[in-house]
Enzyme design. Structure first.
Site, PDB file in Angstrom:
ATOM      1  N   PHE A 118     -10.914  12.145 153.054  1.00 55.81           N
ATOM      2  CA  PHE A 118     -10.077  12.723 154.123  1.00 55.81           C
ATOM      3  C   PHE A 118     -10.397  12.156 155.502  1.00 55.81           C
ATOM      4  O   PHE A 118      -9.600  12.280 156.424  1.00 55.81           O
ATOM      5  CB  PHE A 118     -10.191  14.253 154.119  1.00 55.81           C
ATOM      6  CG  PHE A 118     -11.269  14.799 155.014  1.00 55.81           C
ATOM      7  CD1 PHE A 118     -12.578  14.875 154.578  1.00 55.81           C
ATOM      8  CD2 PHE A 118     -10.974  15.224 156.295  1.00 55.81           C
ATOM      9  CE1 PHE A 118     -13.575  15.370 155.402  1.00 55.81           C
ATOM     10  CE2 PHE A 118     -11.961  15.717 157.126  1.00 55.81           C
ATOM     11  CZ  PHE A 118     -13.269  15.793 156.684  1.00 55.81           C
ATOM     12  N   LYS A 119     -11.555  11.505 155.653  1.00 56.16           N
ATOM     13  CA  LYS A 119     -11.923  10.987 156.968  1.00 56.16           C
ATOM     14  C   LYS A 119     -10.910   9.954 157.475  1.00 56.16           C
ATOM     15  O   LYS A 119     -10.772   9.751 158.679  1.00 56.16           O
ATOM     16  CB  LYS A 119     -13.317  10.389 156.920  1.00 56.16           C
ATOM     17  CG  LYS A 119     -14.354  11.398 156.405  1.00 56.16           C
ATOM     18  CD  LYS A 119     -15.464  11.602 157.341  1.00 56.16           C
ATOM     19  CE  LYS A 119     -16.451  12.710 157.042  1.00 56.16           C
ATOM     20  NZ  LYS A 119     -16.517  13.347 155.765  1.00 56.16           N
ATOM     21  N   ASP A 120     -10.196   9.304 156.547  1.00 53.29           N
ATOM     22  CA  ASP A 120      -9.181   8.329 156.961  1.00 53.29           C
ATOM     23  C   ASP A 120      -8.091   8.968 157.829  1.00 53.29           C
ATOM     24  O   ASP A 120      -7.533   8.307 158.703  1.00 53.29           O
ATOM     25  CB  ASP A 120      -8.486   7.716 155.734  1.00 53.29           C
ATOM     26  CG  ASP A 120      -9.410   6.808 154.926  1.00 53.29           C
ATOM     27  OD1 ASP A 120     -10.257   6.130 155.521  1.00 53.29           O
ATOM     28  OD2 ASP A 120      -9.259   6.786 153.685  1.00 53.29           O
ATOM     29  N   MET A 123      -9.543   9.015 161.274  1.00 51.72           N
ATOM     30  CA  MET A 123     -10.122   7.755 161.742  1.00 51.72           C
ATOM     31  C   MET A 123      -9.053   6.694 161.986  1.00 51.72           C
ATOM     32  O   MET A 123      -9.151   5.911 162.935  1.00 51.72           O
ATOM     33  CB  MET A 123     -11.136   7.280 160.711  1.00 51.72           C
ATOM     34  CG  MET A 123     -12.250   6.462 161.288  1.00 51.72           C
ATOM     35  SD  MET A 123     -13.350   7.367 162.406  1.00 51.72           S
ATOM     36  CE  MET A 123     -14.587   7.956 161.259  1.00 51.72           C
TER      37      MET A 123
END
Ligand SMILES: *Cc1c(COP(=O)(O)O)cnc(C)c1O
Length: 476
Positions: A118-120, A123
């Site tokens: 989920f960091k995408d 980011m």
């Protein structure tokens, strides 16, 4: 001249750092007084504005939700273009689709971005916003980050090749998973530098912290942080609370969310959505055996213990940085109170919340900690019942959601990673190895590049200084 009287401004949870606008907050990361930036007031959306999000594309919703936080720093049409571009890197047209597990039990799949976690979501947007801000100012920045796994890969993927930025990611040598390391080290962009520290993740974080506290160096290298305390990441994560709630009948219906939690960034974004006017019934904090947040909600005492290694490494955290933002809110935005508690944490290793503070947290939040045995059992049970294979982080969310679910309560669990990122844990639970998506497979075979450096502040900073390009070249 644009009217700046209603302009969004950000204050630090510790009260003494300068009040800043959006771009400065994004480029600063940690406030100079050690606190975290939050908006001076929460923007509110009318119920009709929320209802009007129905049917819009993800990038359109993202633009509407984030516009009040960005203010006049970026014109709305330009912001929209950036959002469209950021989310074009995702492999699912809905960006964050819902999957149903059972009546009222939903998964919000946040892993369709380039690194399958989920960091995408945040980011990809952050990299484009930072690059734009720096380019317009005609300056460069040096990003230094520490990672125990997913953050580094997502940051490298998003910042690779961006002109205005040099990025250095510290990871603990031989202590990240094979997939996680390769996702970072197979990037061949010249502005990407992987440093493998001969030490633990805590050592990496300590090195990072020392660099940010070294104010002369921080200014000279224009150090910027992209870890989960960066406000722009939280802001970007509020969007999917809106898209999923609206898809399930919001704002006419109140929805609960269950969030696999480490640094408290993702779930704090849910709190922000609720403060903006989204009807949120409950926010369930789901932790692994590193249960500091569950203990705090139960007893009011915040006390880090030793980190336990689990099958959900991105949640193997004891000091949950973004929790400071919730404390600030629960304490009625009293920065002196936050300083008192944080000093107690530094000096005595713990602090106790007042009854009123704890009560206000419990009004919206619940918390559950999930054991390793329960994680494995949940992956197996869900696969058996529904055919859906989830990763260990997501399984913690599902296990917690099932424990606390009330009759007729729609509950959305955030699915934070693709199962192929954690093949061993999934295979141990289900007996079969998850299929690796094409884009990951191609990447993992590429050549690796990283430099091993001792756990030594001078050695690490010498490496960074020699490669950072933020330092002004003398005019010739
Ligand atoms: C980072 C991460 C988490 C925890 O998110 P926080 O914002 O730190 O609470 C959960 N799951 C996965 C897969 C992650 O990468």
């Amino acid at each position: 001249m644009p009217d700046k009287t209603n302009e969004i401004r950000y204050v630090s949870t510790r009260g003494t750092a300068p009040v800043l606008g959006f771009e400065d907050v994004m480029l600063t990361g940690l406030a100079r007084d050690g606190g975290l930036y939050v908006p001076e007031t929460w923007p509110r959306l009318a119920s009709s504005d929320i209802a009007a999000l129905s049917g819009l594309s993800y990038a359109d919703v993202a633009t509407r939700i984030m516009a009040p936080f960005v203010g006049s720093d970026i014109p709305e049409d330009e912001f929209h273009e950036i959002a469209v571009d950021a989310y074009a890197t995702f492999s699912h047209s809905a960006i964050a689709p819902l999957a149903q597990l059972a009546p009222n039990q939903w998964l919000l799949e946040l892993f369709h971005g380039p690194t399958l976690a989920f960091k995408d979501v945040a980011m990809q947007l952050l990299a484009r916003l930072m690059d734009r801000a720096l380019t317009r100012r005609g300056v460069r920045a040096t990003i230094v980050g520490a990672t125990s796994g997913d953050t580094g890969g997502a940051a490298i993927e998003a910042f690779a090749g961006r002109e205005a930025i040099e990025i250095f990611i510290l990871h603990p040598h031989e202590r990240v998973s094979d997939v996680q390391r390769r996702q970072m080290t197979t990037c061949d962009a010249p502005n990407v530098h992987n440093i493998a520290i001969e030490g633990t993740f805590d050592d990496c974080q300590a090195l990072l912290k020392a660099m940010f506290n070294d104010l002369e160096r921080r200014d000279r290298l224009a150090l910027a942080g992209v870890n989960s305390i960066n406000w722009a990441r939280i802001m970007a994560q509020t969007v999917y609370y809106f898209t999923s709630a609206v898809a399930l009948g919001g704002p006419g219906r109140s929805i609960s969310f269950c969030v696999p939690t480490g640094n408290f960034g993702d779930i704090f974004a849910g709190y922000v959505a609720s403060r903006m006017g989204l009807p949120v019934e409950r926010l369930v904090i789901a932790t692994n055996s590193n249960d500091i947040l569950a203990r705090t909600l139960q007893t009011g005492r915040y006390e880090p213990k030793d980190v336990v290694v689990t099958s959900s490494p991105s949640m193997d955290i004891q000091v949950s940085s973004n929790f400071e933002r919730l404390i600030f809110e629960a304490a009625g935005r009293d920065a002196d109170r936050v300083c008192t508690l944080m000093n107690a944490l530094g000096q005595e290793g713990a602090f106790a919340l007042a009854d009123g503070e704890l009560g206000s947290m419990r009004a919206l939040f619940a918390a559950e900690s999930v054991s390793e045995a329960d994680v494995e059992d949940t992956i197996r049970t869900i696969a058996g019942e529904t055919g859906y294979v989830c990763d260990p982080h997501t399984a913690i969310g599902v296990a917690a959601a099932r424990r606390v679910a009330r009759q007729d309560e729609p509950m959305v669990t955030l699915a934070t990673a693709h199962p192929a990122k954690f093949p061993d844990a999934v295979a141990a639970a289900t007996g079969s190895t998850p299929e690796v998506p094409e884009r990951l497979q191609q990447r993992l075979g590429a050549e690796e590049r990283f430099t091993v450096i001792a756990n030594d502040y001078d050695a690490v900073t010498a490496f960074i200084e020699s490669r950072a390009r933020a330092v002004e070249e003398p005019a010739t």
